[in-house]
Write an enzyme that holds these catalytic residues in place. Structure first.
Site, short mmCIF file in Angstrom:
data_model
loop_
_atom_site.label_atom_id
_atom_site.label_comp_id
_atom_site.label_asym_id
_atom_site.label_seq_id
_atom_site.Cartn_x
_atom_site.Cartn_y
_atom_site.Cartn_z
N LYS A 1 -2.15 106.10 9.31
CA LYS A 1 -2.47 107.37 8.66
C LYS A 1 -1.36 108.41 8.90
CE LYS A 1 -7.45 106.62 9.33
NZ LYS A 1 -7.88 106.25 7.98
N HIS B 1 -17.03 109.36 12.10
CA HIS B 1 -16.76 108.05 11.50
C HIS B 1 -17.52 107.01 12.32
CE1 HIS B 1 -14.37 104.45 10.54
NE2 HIS B 1 -13.83 105.11 9.53
N ASP C 1 -11.44 112.22 18.21
CA ASP C 1 -10.92 111.31 17.20
C ASP C 1 -9.91 112.09 16.36
OD1 ASP C 1 -10.39 109.78 14.97
OD2 ASP C 1 -12.48 109.38 14.46
N GLN D 1 -7.67 111.85 11.54
CA GLN D 1 -7.43 112.64 10.34
C GLN D 1 -6.65 113.93 10.60
OE1 GLN D 1 -7.86 111.47 7.49
NE2 GLN D 1 -9.25 109.76 7.89
N CYS E 1 -17.34 105.12 5.73
CA CYS E 1 -17.68 104.73 7.10
C CYS E 1 -18.27 105.92 7.86
CB CYS E 1 -16.46 104.18 7.84
SG CYS E 1 -15.78 102.69 7.10
#
Length: 410
Positions: A228, A125, A202, A205, A366
């Protein structure tokens, strides 16, 4: 309340829809949880209750409201730490994944030198790509990118070829927000540590969709967002190994992150307070903690199995749709599927789906570099949450076929 009895059955997601007020109120099929997840009633109530009964700024205040607010804030830190198997002094509250990553990249911009290297995955991202580009520009370090295979899986051979003793930090996503692949983060950490590099994952997700254990991954840093994870916006988390956090300079300056200030100079507080300048989003931490308790009551393994089932079901049905071009050809995706339809602009399809009250994402998500890697500028993205079920997939696929027929003029 959550329906715990007989939950693991056909229609499990539809049962959980009852916990989400917006999904009951609006006649929609929500397939955009990778962008932001809907909020269960229990999270909404926790935030409302805090504002009504416990609101006061945290730390230092001696009145009962301030004491309750501070206790709730630090209890939330403990809830987050337990959720990912960390220690409380390794948890920094931020505004979101983007700020968490920028905090690390800003610190490294002051620690990197010409000759050092930063190694980043092509599938990142922009929030885990651009900050490292900028850190390298400011420090004179070299920005390097490792590739993925046509399947969408990490190209471990390319990673190992580019990893060296010059590498100071490796940054990569746990689950790609475009490819939907669960990346081998434990292996990446192991290889990076062999050359003395730190690892930033990261987790935006992955945190709401699969169990995340930082002790198993052995990363040095992990970033994720509350919104999220079925929690509120404006709250994020940065996990860092204590020694890794202590090696970084402060990201912002202001109240509550200092030990002593004089005209001559300033000394800073210990971590994690050193990185929590100003009035933090403390109400939002209460909502985040409740969101974590919500998914824990269901069980992260059950959530992962449910979304894995939905993804396989969706990919199977997508095979029957004319002209589908997957971004990343592997079927081993988890909760996220990005694709195009040959000769039709994805925005046109998204608009047609919106007329059927279906919420999806369209654009580059993104993540321009990974789209360019697969020769596509944009894509349509379907992403699942724990509240989705097979009926959502059927409605989507039928609407997609209808949209393709109309847009092709058949």
């Amino acid at each position: 309340m959550i329906h715990l009895k007989n939950m693991w059955m056909n229609g499990w997601g539809s049962m959980l829809k009852e916990d989400f007020p917006l999904l009951l109120k609006e006649p929609i099929v929500y397939l955009d949880s990778a962008a932001s997840a809907q909020k269960p009633q229990t999270v909404l109530e926790s935030i409302d209750s805090f504002y009504r009964s416990s609101y006061a700024n945290i730390h230092r205040g001696q009145c009962s409201l301030a004491v309750r607010a501070t206790e709730a804030y630090e209890n939330a830190r403990r809830t987050v730490a337990d959720f990912i198997h960390a220690n409380t002094n390794e948890i920094v509250f931020t505004k979101g994944t983007t700020e968490s990553i920028n905090l690390i990249a800003s610190g490294y911009a002051q620690l990197l030198y010409p000759g050092d290297e930063v190694l980043v995955c092509i599938a990142e991202h922009h929030a885990d790509f651009v900050p490292w580009q900028q850190a390298c520009l400011r420090s004179g370090a070299t920005f390097k990118v490792f590739d993925v295979l046509p399947s969408g899986k990490i190209d471990l051979a390319d990673f190992q070829a580019k990893l060296s003793h010059k590498t100071k930090i490796v940054a990569m996503t746990h689950i790609s927000n475009v490819l939907g692949m669960i990346n081998p983060v434990r292996k990446i950490s192991e290889l990076a540590h062999q050359v003395g590099a730190k690892v930033l994952i990261d987790g935006a997700q992955s945190i709401a969709h699969i169990p995340v254990d930082i002790k198993d991954i052995d990363c040095d840093f992990l970033a994720f967002s509350g919104h999220k994870l079925y929690g509120p916006t404006g709250i994020g988390v940065l996990y860092g190994k204590k020694e890794a956090l202590e090696s970084l300079p402060p990201y912002q300056f202001g109240g509550d992150m200092i030990r002593r200030v004089t005209v001559e100079g300033t000394t800073f507080a210990d971590v994690p307070a050193r990185f929590e300048a100003g009035t933090t989003p403390f109400v939002e931490t209460v909502g985040l903690a409740e969101a974590i308790r919500y998914v824990q009551r269901i069980g992260m393994e059950k959530i992962a199995d449910h979304e894995r089932f939905l993804t396989r079901n969706f990919l199977d049905q997508l095979q029957a749709v004319s002209g589908v071009l997957l971004v990343g050809e592997s079927n081993e995706k988890h909760g996220i599927v990005s694709f195009n339809i040959k000769d039709i602009h994805p925005a046109d399809i998204a608009f047609a789906l919106a007329q059927e009250h279906i919420c999806v994402r369209v654009g580059h998500h993104c993540a321009m570099p990974i789209h360019h890697r697969f020769g596509q500028e944009l894509s349509l993205r379907v992403s699942f949450g724990l509240y989705n079920d097979e009926s959502d997939i059927s409605v989507f696929v039928n609407a997609l076929k209808k949209a393709i027929t109309l847009l092709r003029g058949n």
